[in-house]
Motif scaffolding. Structure first.
Motif, short mmCIF file in Angstrom:
data_model
loop_
_atom_site.label_atom_id
_atom_site.label_comp_id
_atom_site.label_asym_id
_atom_site.label_seq_id
_atom_site.Cartn_x
_atom_site.Cartn_y
_atom_site.Cartn_z
N HIS B 246 1.12 -1.48 -0.06
CA HIS B 246 -0.03 -0.27 -0.28
C HIS B 246 0.43 1.21 0.12
CE1 HIS B 246 -3.70 1.78 0.62
NE2 HIS B 246 -3.65 2.60 1.03
N VAL B 295 3.49 -4.15 -9.86
CA VAL B 295 1.96 -5.40 -9.54
C VAL B 295 3.30 -6.28 -9.61
CG1 VAL B 295 0.33 -5.84 -10.60
CG2 VAL B 295 1.03 -4.10 -11.62
N SER B 298 4.27 -5.83 -5.73
CA SER B 298 3.10 -5.46 -5.22
C SER B 298 2.40 -7.33 -4.15
CB SER B 298 1.54 -4.96 -5.28
OG SER B 298 2.72 -3.48 -5.51
N LEU B 299 2.55 -7.99 -5.41
CA LEU B 299 1.33 -8.70 -4.97
C LEU B 299 3.03 -9.65 -4.51
CD1 LEU B 299 0.55 -10.03 -9.03
CD2 LEU B 299 -0.63 -9.89 -6.67
N TYR B 302 2.65 -9.20 -0.40
CA TYR B 302 1.35 -9.72 -0.19
C TYR B 302 1.78 -11.05 -0.19
CZ TYR B 302 -1.98 -5.57 -1.46
OH TYR B 302 -2.88 -4.76 -1.33
#
Lengths: 350, 316
Positions: B246, B295, B298-299, B302
């Motif tokens: 985030h 992307v 971030s993945l 996560y």
């Protein structure tokens, strides 16, 4: 009379007089909720703006430039120095009080970057932003509900896993990047849609069809960036509801599968959806800011960036106040909607 | 606990479950999840330190560390305008930018900056959240209960603010720099950790082992340091890891708007911002490929957080 029957009669007669009392109790709790939020709002606005003024004073930020804008560049040295001294003596608290005094009498000040009254800037841009956000919500919420319910009623299947992975990746994709990819594919490579703006340059007035054509990409990108949150929460809630005792009981009673899915699995998923709608409102504004900038959409959000880059304090303060109001009122709307979807809420704390 | 076990046992006893206990479809296509979420989590928790799980985790952490340590370590690339806008090729897998610089190298450097800013911002916001949440949690239900309500109203208030707009305001007033980006993300995002820490402390205060310690005459400080801190820190760590993507997103958004990091310390957001006009000219690679890396970054974070979740929750 048999005692059981007596009990039943008693229960019925008990229920009747208390039946009208119920909505009244709920009404009171709704009134308290609305009142509480409306009381919180001025406090919140006062706090945020005070912090802004305090930050502006302590920051490496020239108050003269903030007050005069680009006119400061053409002024001579001594005048500037005397102004700086005068402005430096005024404390953040005094500036803040003066600003609120003006705002409450209807004077939002003048925007130095756009050279127009702040109120006029907001008035002509507000509709574009609200329209963009409303259209995106109208697209993302039903789509998220459908997709989430579809995947949630097929837990563990290939379809569920593909949808889940896709939504997670979408969640990790920043809106501005989605916007650029959209521009590249649909506007540049294939030439189907315009690259940006809200109207064609040749049009002297906004034509509805033309605006619609320009809105397709921004609205879709904003909707796509919000979709994963709605869909994932519906999927998880549906899956949890399916594992619950209500579904097991309904199945045991022989209720048709379709009805179980609709009434016992998807309906409970509406609750977290409403919650996430309220909670995600600040992120919807974030998305709107980014999408408006990427697509040169003439809304308020793109004015935020312009005003921040040029230290246009009046416009920046007005937009901060406005977006805070939108978020608080939106959250309130979500909480009220929650009471409509889930009647237990009002009674429990009423 | 007992409830979860009952759910697992019932899952085996469901008469309508059809083919084995697969739980995919039951009877005439009635879908019933195989286990309760708790049971699934526990299974995943066992896997984290199992051979396959640990291997993947090590791999991922290794890649992230490599990006942090090695990415963009080379000398600054010199501009060569004869090589501008070269499409992806074996020599330049990501193509080149307007100044003829290799975009793969710039993207790796940008990913490193983004990750660093994300870690710093998430760490700072968690520190604030730990402080506020810990304070609120330790005074709730005690003499200082009013402080708890004040702090929690503050959390509500900050949550009700449009984060990016506030971030823009903070960066605009402090001037664009790495520090102001970190500050702006931290100041708007500490509330999640604060809520989690407070809830965890309240839950633990009612837990058996804490009551036993208090009953045995342990002081408040002893309970706090020996019994609460470890559990709370585990939860806060998870919240921090979850905050990293985030924070990266916020940083890249600010940079994309031209308010965050500038060209001398380009993050992924800066690189994508510089490619906006290129996209209109049909050069897709300078925007699309660094964005894909963003992307994936971030993945990946996560993913690490999801692996950590059962560990931190299991300890509590």
């Amino acid at each position: 009379m048999e005692p059981a029957l007596l009990d039943q009669r008693q229960a019925v007669s008990d229920a009747r007089p208390s039946a009208p009392a119920r909505p009244r109790r709920a009404d009171r709790s709704v009134a308290r909720l609305v009142l509480g939020r409306l009381l919180l709002l001025p406090l919140l606005l006062a706090g945020v703006t005070l912090a802004m003024f305090a930050l502006a004073q302590s920051a490496p930020f020239d108050p003269v430039v903030a007050a005069l804008g680009e006119r400061a560049l053409t002024m001579d040295g001594p005048t500037l120095a005397s102004m700086r001294e005068r402005l430096g003596e005024v404390s953040a608290l005094q500036q803040w009080a003066a600003w609120w005094g003006n705002v409450l009498t209807g004077d939002l000040g003048a925007s130095t970057s756009l050279r127009r009254p702040v109120a006029a800037v907001l008035a002509e841009r507000l509709l574009w932003t609200l329209g963009l956000m409303a259209a995106a919500l109208l697209l993302a919420v039903p789509l998220g509900l459908l997709l989430g319910a579809w995947a949630g009623t097929r837990p563990g299947t290939l379809a569920d896993r593909v949808v889940g992975a896709g939504l997670l990746s979408l969640q990790a994709a920043p809106p501005f990047w989605l916007g650029l990819v959209g521009i590249w594919l649909f506007a540049v490579a294939w030439g189907w849609l315009p690259t940006g703006g809200a109207t064609s340059l040749s049009a002297d007035r906004a034509q509805p069809l033309d605006v619609l054509r320009h809105a397709v990409l921004p609205v879709s990108v904003l909707a796509l960036s919000q979709l994963p949150w709605y869909a994932l929460v519906v999927r998880d809630a549906t899956r949890d509801a399916l594992a619950g005792p209500a579904v097991r009981g309904a199945w045991a009673r022989g209720i048709p599968r379709r009805q179980i899915l609709r009434a016992h699995a998807v309906r409970p998923a509406l609750l977290p959806l409403v919650t996430v709608l309220g909670v995600r409102l600040p992120e919807l504004i974030t998305g709107a800011v980014l999408v408006e900038v990427v697509f040169s959409w003439p809304g308020i959000a793109s004015a935020v960036v312009e005003s921040a880059l040029r230290l246009d304090f009046a416009l920046l303060a007005a937009i901060t106040v406005l977006s805070t109001i939108i978020v608080v009122l939106g959250n309130l709307a979500a909480d009220l909607l929650y009471r409509v979807v889930d009647p237990r809420v009002g009674e429990r704390d009423g | 606990m007992a409830e979860e076990w009952r759910a697992v046992r019932d899952a085996h006893a469901r008469p309508w479950m059809g083919r084995g206990e697969k739980g995919r479809t039951a009877g005439r296509g009635m879908p019933i999840p195989r286990r309760s979420p708790g049971a699934t989590n526990r299974a995943a928790g066992g896997k984290v330190f199992g051979a396959a799980g640990a291997w993947w985790l090590l791999c991922l952490v290794g890649v992230l560390t490599a990006v942090l340590l090695l990415g963009g370590g080379g000398p600054a690339q010199t501009a060569d305008f004869t090589r501008s806008w070269l499409p992806p090729s074996p020599g330049h897998p990501f193509g080149t930018d307007h100044a003829g610089r290799d975009l793969l190298e710039r993207t790796l450097a940008g990913a490193r900056v983004s990750l660093l800013v994300g870690l710093a911002a998430a760490g700072t916001s968690s520190a604030i959240g730990l402080l506020v949440g810990g304070l609120a949690g330790s005074v709730a239900h005690r003499a200082g209960g009013w402080l708890d309500s004040v702090l929690m109203r503050l959390v509500d208030a900050v949550n009700a603010l449009p984060h990016l707009v506030l971030g823009i305001v903070i960066v605009a007033l402090l001037g664009p720099s790495l520090t102001s980006v970190v500050i702006s993300v931290a100041l708007t995002h500490w509330t999640t950790t604060a809520r989690i820490v407070r809830a965890e402390m309240l839950a633990l205060t009612g837990a058996g082992f804490v009551e036993a310690a208090v009953g045995a005459g342990a002081s408040r400080w002893w309970v706090l340091s020996r019994h609460l801190l470890g559990h709370v820190l585990a939860r806060a760590l998870l919240a921090t890891v979850l905050m990293v993507p985030h924070a990266i997103m916020h940083e890249s958004a600010l940079s994309f708007l031209g308010l965050g990091l500038q060209d001398d310390r380009a993050s992924l957001g800066t690189i994508i911002e510089q490619s906006r006009s290129a996209v209109l000219a049909g050069h897709w690679w300078p925007a699309v490929l660094p964005g894909l890396v963003l992307v994936l970054l971030s993945l990946a974070v996560y993913w690490v957080a999801e692996r950590l979740r059962p560990v931190s929750v299991g300890r509590s």
